[in-house]
Every structure is written in structure tokens, then in C-alpha cells.
Motif scaffolding. Structure first.
Motif, mmCIF file in Angstrom:
data_model
loop_
_atom_site.group_PDB
_atom_site.id
_atom_site.type_symbol
_atom_site.label_atom_id
_atom_site.label_comp_id
_atom_site.label_asym_id
_atom_site.label_seq_id
_atom_site.Cartn_x
_atom_site.Cartn_y
_atom_site.Cartn_z
ATOM 1 N N GLN A 297 40.898 32.287 38.785
ATOM 2 C CA GLN A 297 39.851 33.198 39.221
ATOM 3 C C GLN A 297 40.193 34.609 38.770
ATOM 4 O O GLN A 297 41.281 35.115 39.023
ATOM 5 C CB GLN A 297 39.701 33.137 40.739
ATOM 6 N N SER A 298 39.259 35.250 38.108
ATOM 7 C CA SER A 298 39.503 36.574 37.539
ATOM 8 C C SER A 298 39.256 37.671 38.562
ATOM 9 O O SER A 298 38.434 37.519 39.475
ATOM 10 C CB SER A 298 38.580 36.782 36.327
ATOM 11 N N ASP A 299 39.975 38.782 38.425
ATOM 12 C CA ASP A 299 39.709 39.944 39.281
ATOM 13 C C ASP A 299 38.321 40.502 38.999
ATOM 14 O O ASP A 299 37.604 40.911 39.916
ATOM 15 C CB ASP A 299 40.758 41.045 39.041
ATOM 16 N N ILE A 300 37.961 40.548 37.728
ATOM 17 C CA ILE A 300 36.669 41.054 37.266
ATOM 18 C C ILE A 300 35.896 39.896 36.653
ATOM 19 O O ILE A 300 36.444 39.103 35.891
ATOM 20 C CB ILE A 300 36.841 42.167 36.214
ATOM 21 N N GLY A 301 34.616 39.786 36.977
ATOM 22 C CA GLY A 301 33.817 38.683 36.475
ATOM 23 C C GLY A 301 33.229 38.950 35.096
ATOM 24 O O GLY A 301 33.351 40.047 34.536
ATOM 25 N N PHE A 302 32.583 37.924 34.559
ATOM 26 C CA PHE A 302 31.908 38.033 33.264
ATOM 27 C C PHE A 302 30.712 37.093 33.264
ATOM 28 O O PHE A 302 30.829 35.910 33.613
ATOM 29 C CB PHE A 302 32.862 37.659 32.127
ATOM 30 N N ILE A 303 29.552 37.613 32.938
ATOM 31 C CA ILE A 303 28.357 36.807 32.719
ATOM 32 C C ILE A 303 27.718 37.284 31.420
ATOM 33 O O ILE A 303 27.931 38.421 31.001
ATOM 34 C CB ILE A 303 27.348 36.897 33.890
ATOM 35 N N THR A 304 26.958 36.422 30.792
ATOM 36 C CA THR A 304 26.421 36.801 29.485
ATOM 37 C C THR A 304 25.066 36.166 29.220
ATOM 38 O O THR A 304 24.809 35.018 29.611
ATOM 39 C CB THR A 304 27.402 36.409 28.354
ATOM 40 N N LEU A 305 24.231 36.917 28.548
ATOM 41 C CA LEU A 305 22.931 36.425 28.111
ATOM 42 C C LEU A 305 23.085 35.266 27.137
ATOM 43 O O LEU A 305 22.202 34.409 27.022
ATOM 44 C CB LEU A 305 22.162 37.576 27.446
ATOM 45 N N MET A 306 24.221 35.207 26.464
ATOM 46 C CA MET A 306 24.450 34.163 25.474
ATOM 47 C C MET A 306 24.525 32.777 26.110
ATOM 48 O O MET A 306 24.301 31.775 25.441
ATOM 49 C CB MET A 306 25.747 34.447 24.697
ATOM 50 N N GLU A 307 24.822 32.719 27.414
ATOM 51 C CA GLU A 307 24.848 31.417 28.078
ATOM 52 C C GLU A 307 23.444 30.843 28.190
ATOM 53 O O GLU A 307 23.232 29.644 27.987
ATOM 54 C CB GLU A 307 25.486 31.529 29.464
ATOM 55 N N GLN A 308 22.473 31.684 28.532
ATOM 56 C CA GLN A 308 21.095 31.216 28.611
ATOM 57 C C GLN A 308 20.615 30.738 27.245
ATOM 58 O O GLN A 308 19.782 29.836 27.151
ATOM 59 C CB GLN A 308 20.205 32.346 29.143
ATOM 60 N N LYS A 322 37.148 37.681 42.030
ATOM 61 C CA LYS A 322 37.703 38.128 43.308
ATOM 62 C C LYS A 322 36.994 39.372 43.841
ATOM 63 O O LYS A 322 37.059 39.658 45.032
ATOM 64 C CB LYS A 322 39.196 38.427 43.152
ATOM 65 N N ASN A 323 36.330 40.110 42.956
ATOM 66 C CA ASN A 323 35.676 41.354 43.334
ATOM 67 C C ASN A 323 34.239 41.357 42.815
ATOM 68 O O ASN A 323 33.960 40.767 41.759
ATOM 69 C CB ASN A 323 36.431 42.560 42.759
ATOM 70 N N PRO A 324 33.309 42.024 43.502
ATOM 71 C CA PRO A 324 31.896 42.007 43.084
ATOM 72 C C PRO A 324 31.623 42.941 41.909
ATOM 73 O O PRO A 324 30.802 43.855 41.977
ATOM 74 C CB PRO A 324 31.156 42.452 44.350
ATOM 75 N N VAL A 345 31.390 37.830 46.950
ATOM 76 C CA VAL A 345 32.574 37.119 46.452
ATOM 77 C C VAL A 345 33.324 36.447 47.607
ATOM 78 O O VAL A 345 34.528 36.260 47.558
ATOM 79 C CB VAL A 345 33.511 38.060 45.675
ATOM 80 N N SER A 346 32.592 36.093 48.673
ATOM 81 C CA SER A 346 33.201 35.372 49.779
ATOM 82 C C SER A 346 33.590 33.965 49.322
ATOM 83 O O SER A 346 33.027 33.431 48.359
ATOM 84 C CB SER A 346 32.220 35.267 50.951
ATOM 85 N N PRO A 347 34.551 33.338 50.015
ATOM 86 C CA PRO A 347 34.922 31.951 49.660
ATOM 87 C C PRO A 347 33.711 31.025 49.727
ATOM 88 O O PRO A 347 32.829 31.181 50.568
ATOM 89 C CB PRO A 347 35.957 31.578 50.732
ATOM 90 N N GLU A 348 33.686 30.061 48.839
ATOM 91 C CA GLU A 348 32.561 29.129 48.778
ATOM 92 C C GLU A 348 32.463 28.279 50.047
ATOM 93 O O GLU A 348 33.482 27.852 50.599
ATOM 94 C CB GLU A 348 32.715 28.189 47.580
ATOM 95 N N THR A 349 31.245 28.039 50.485
ATOM 96 C CA THR A 349 31.016 27.058 51.542
ATOM 97 C C THR A 349 31.070 25.659 50.914
ATOM 98 O O THR A 349 30.965 25.520 49.682
ATOM 99 C CB THR A 349 29.646 27.271 52.207
ATOM 100 N N PRO A 350 31.224 24.600 51.704
ATOM 101 C CA PRO A 350 31.228 23.240 51.136
ATOM 102 C C PRO A 350 29.980 22.927 50.313
ATOM 103 O O PRO A 350 30.064 22.272 49.271
ATOM 104 C CB PRO A 350 31.322 22.350 52.382
#
Length: 490
Positions: A297-308, A322-324, A345-350
Motif C-alpha cells: 500500500q502506497s503512502d500516495i495514491g495514483f489513478i489514471t485516465l489511461m486505465e479507462q 494510506k493518505n487521501p 482511506v479508512s480500512p476496507e469493510t468486508p
């Protein structure tokens, strides 16, 4: 090992390398200097390839500079160095939001923003540290004079900075007040060869020493080559052999030799400390070839238009950091998305875990999986997965015999009381460092109010790449930007 005071004296004397003692290293000063020079040449080749285009090198030749209208927002003067600037900005915002909350963004002082920037740089270096911290610098006058002369020239009417003479190097100062045309070379914006010949390496044992050095030598960061000097420091601190071992392909440079943008491996190095080329979770075996991804799990996230666009698959380690704070990628540029809402960035629910695992078997995003992988999904979730039970559930979830299992049917059966850790409404903020991509050509933060809709169905809007990119993280998101202007990803 020399004391920090001794190191400071050596820095001020513009020593080529700050060296460990001969007794500890077993190497002479000449040998250490030769090793540093060799490593810098290897970094040059790895970054730029065999040849460095004049225009690409010029676009990367900028220091870390804050916006006049948003004290903590870094300015990117031209396309290219966002591969460094955006991750640095993301780390700065992470420190500001998560580690030192309570600050009003507009009320930050210059000294506070400089301190935040240095902390962000040190955070990146700490992730990359192999043995010791190795900081690349230039003689102090080279760090400052180029910026000062260029700034002076820009205040003169009809002054033109010619890129055609960029490859010329000079050591003669320019009388800007008497000039009508100032060449870039005359303004000490030197050629790439002259830049590399002037580099010097300083060694530090602790990150506290690095922070002290940058604090006392701010011009190293703010000067004409601040961004590149930090990039070279990251690679040298990481150790060039470690970088090469993590890259799946070294035939292509980390900086595109035509367009000047950073590769995904370079972006990943800046965000995670590992120069891997892919953004999925962990390593994947593709036709017997091991392709490395994000391993935690990264401290800083990454999202990209290239995924779509189906060019890549971003894993949970990046989408759920870990952080928003997320770096956002478009076809040509990197920007930053962030929020003060820590529940993002709360822990995932089931039930959230179940959705994520289900979708990992649905790479096309169709909201269904083949019926014959149901057993694998149940096993991944530690649910009952004996063959007899799986066969009963397949018939129950696929009564029409279509050989597919719908996401909603799966969730209704196994997680009927679905809960979210993410709030239904929250604010998001967006940063784009290029002035021309901001309202009034002033770099600042755009604020929007987001809502997560009940339905999982999403509407793809080609004319709104911002929303499309956000939907790779929150498929059912809608957002209203407060100034009614959709922020640009480019």
C-alpha cells in the motif's frame, strides 16, 4: 565520518564530492571522485538516452517555485518535469493535511512552505535510500546566477530568450540592463554537457543532515536546475544498479527523448521508491515473463485516465493509499487530487473487500465474472468454496444458465447488509502546476463537492476526462466544482 560542520565547510568551498574517510572506505579520494563521475554518467544515459534534445533539457531546467496566489502550490513552467513536481507536490500536501493539520492553505508563510517542500523531498529520498543519502548539487553561483539573470532579462521590454543558442555554454556574465536581446546561453542556461560537467556529489549519513543542507542552501532547490538536481539525487541515493534491476526494460530512457515526459517507472520511483514499470498489485507472470508492480500500500495514491482507455490496470495498493492524496495521470500530464476527509482511506469493510476481489476477476469492468471462477473468488475471500457448494451457488446466482455471475447478485447473496467506510459526500481538491491550465494563468487549488450515487452504473463522458478519471477510483461518483470550471488534467 566528517561532522556536519565540516561538511558545511566543504560545501561552501564547492568541493566536488563530500567523501567518507579513506580508513572506512578503503578508497582514495581520486577513486571516489571517479566512481561518482561514472555513476552520474550512467544516470545521464538512463534518464535521457544517448542524446539529449535541447528543447527537452530546457523544459526540465527549472527550480522549485511556489505560486504567487497559492502559497503551497508548486509552479510547473513547461511540460515535462511533472514526473518530479507532481509527486513532490503530493508529498507536500500529505504532510500538510495528515501530519500538520489545522493550517489554512491561504495563510501559510513562505518559510512554512519551504519547510514543507524540504520535508516532502526528504520523504521521497528516504524511500529510495540504499546505504546513504547522496545529494547532487552545482557550485552555488551556478545554482543562483542563471535564475537571477533570466529573471532580470524578463523584466526588460522586447527581450527575447533564444533556444537556438541553448547548446552554447558561457561563463561570462551578462549586463541585462544594457541588453535588448539576451541569449539563453548568456543567461547561464548552459548546455546539457556543461551542466553535467559541473555536478558535484555530497554524502550524508542521515536524513536530518539532508534536511539541514537543503535548509541552509535553498538556492540549490530554487535555482535554475533545482528539479533536475533533486531527480539526480533520488537516482544516486537509490543506487543506479538498484534502479536498473527494478526496470523491466532499460532500452528506453526514463525521460522520453522527444516529448520530455517521465516514464511510469520514474513516476513509481518518485511515489514508492521502486522503479517498477507497472501499476498493478504485486508481480504478474505474463507468458513466463515476470512483470513487477506495486508491492505494498502506497503512502500516495495514483489513478489514471489511461486505465479507462484500457492501457493499464491500477491496483488497490495505488487506488487505496494510506493518505487521501492521489497523483492523477492523463495522456500527457500529471496533476494531484487530495482531500482532508480521512475516511476516504479508512480500512476496507468486508463488503468493500468483496467488491475489490470480485472486480479483480473482472478486468474489463463489466460488473460480472465467468461462472467458472466463482470458486476462486470465494476462496480469495475465505468463504466456503467446496466444489459441491460452489455448484449449488452457481445455479442460484445464474438461474438462466448464462455462465456469468453478476456483481449485484453476488453481493446480495453473500453481503446483504453492505456497508461503506467511505462517506457518501466529501470534498475534493485538485492541483495542476501549469499556469495556462488554471483560471487566469494563476496556479491554485480547485475545490469540488463529490457524492457517491447508489447505483454502480457509470456514465462515461468523453468530454469530461476529469470525471472519467475519478470514476476509475469511485465508479459511481458525481462532482460539482465550486467555480463551475472543470479542472484540466492537461
Amino acid at each position: 565520518m566528517p561532522s556536519s560542520e565540516t561538511q558545511s565547510i566543504r560545501m561552501e568551498s564547492e568541493i566536488a564530492c563530500s567523501l567518507v574517510s579513506k580508513e572506512r572506505s578503503g578508497l582514495t579520494q581520486a577513486e571516489l571522485s571517479e566512481n561518482a563521475a561514472r555513476e552520474l554518467q550512467e544516470i545521464r544515459k538512463l534518464l535521457w538516452g544517448p542524446n539529449i534534445r535541447v528543447d527537452v533539457f530546457r523544459r526540465w531546467s527549472q527550480g522549485f517555485e511556489f505560486s504567487d496566489t497559492e502559497p503551497s502550490a508548486l509552479v510547473q513552467k513547461e511540460g515535462g518535469p511533472c514526473a518530479v513536481i507532481a509527486p513532490v507536490q503530493a508529498n507536500l500536501l500529505k504532510i500538510l493535511i495528515m501530519d500538520t493539520p489545522g493550517h489554512f492553505l491561504k495563510d501559510l508563510t513562505q518559510d512554512k512552505c519551504r519547510h514543507l517542500l524540504i520535508q516532502a523531498l526528504c520523504a521521497i529520498l528516504s524511500k529510495c535510500c540504499a546505504k546513504r543519502f547522496r545529494i547532487v548539487s552545482l557550485p552555488m553561483e551556478q545554482c543562483t546566477e542563471a535564475k537571477e539573470v533570466v529573471n532580470a532579462a524578463s523584466d526588460i521590454p522586447d527581450v527575447k530568450l533564444s533556444t537556438e543558442t541553448l547548446e552554447e555554454a558561457t561563463t561570462e556574465p551578462v549586463d541585462a540592463s544594457a541588453a535588448t536581446t539576451v541569449r539563453v546561453a548568456d543567461a547561464r542556461e548552459v548546455s546539457s554537457d556543461a551542466y553535467h560537467e559541473g555536478l558535484q556529489v555530497l554524502n550524508f549519513d542521515t536524513i536530518e543532515e539532508v534536511e539541514k543542507y537543503y535548509t541552509e542552501h535553498w538556492q540549490v532547490l530554487s535555482g535554475q536546475y533545482g528539479v533536475m538536481l533533486f531527480l539526480y539525487s533520488v537516482l544516486l541515493t537509490k543506487n543506479i544498479d538498484n534502479v536498473i534491476s527494478e526496470l523491466s526494460d532499460t532500452s528506453e530512457p526514463l525521460i522520453h527523448n522527444t516529448y520530455g515526459y517521465g516514464s511510469q517507472a520514474l513516476i513509481n520511483l518518485m511515489l514508492t521508491g521502486r522503479a517498477v514499470a507497472h501499476v498493478w498489485d504485486n508481480d504478474q507472470d505474463v507468458g513466463g515473463l515476470k512483470l513487477r508492480g506495486i508491492n505494498e500500500q502506497s503512502d500516495i495514491g495514483f489513478i489514471t485516465l489511461m486505465e479507462q482507455m484500457r492501457y493499464c490496470t491500477v491496483g488497490s495498493f495505488y487506488k487505496n493509499p494510506k493518505n487521501p492524496v492521489w497523483v492523477m495521470g492523463s495522456e500527457t500530464h500529471l496533476t494531484v487530487l487530495f482531500s482532508t476527509e480521512k475516511r476516504l482511506v479508512s480500512p476496507e469493510t468486508p463488503s468493500e473487500l468483496a467488491r475489490r476481489v470480485f472486480k479483480s476477476y473482472d478486468p474489463e469492468g463489466n460488473n460480472f465474472i465467468p461462472a467458472d471462477v466463482l470458486q476462486d473468488v470465494l476462496a480469495a475471500l475465505d468463504l466456503v468454496n467446496e466444489p459441491e457448494y460452489v455448484e449449488i451457488m452457481q445455479k442460484r446466482l445464474d438461474p438462466e444458465g448464462l455462465h456469468i455471475i453478476l456483481l449485484n447478485a453476488f453481493m446480495d447473496e453473500f453481503f446483504p447488509q453492505e456497508q461503506r467506510s467511505t462517506p457518501d459526500t466529501f470534498d475534493l481538491m485538485h492541483y495542476n502546476g501549469i499556469p495556462g491550465s488554471n483560471e487566469g494563468n494563476k496556479v491554485g487549488y480547485c475545490k469540488g463537492s463529490a457524492i457517491l450515487l447508489e447505483s454502480d452504473l457509470k456514465s462515461v463522458c468523453i468530454s469530461n476526462p476529469m470525471l472519467t478519471c475519478l470514476q476509475t477510483k469511485w465508479p459511481n461518483i458525481e462532482i460539482n466544482w465550486h467555480d463551475m470550471r472543470i479542472p484540466s488534467l492537461n
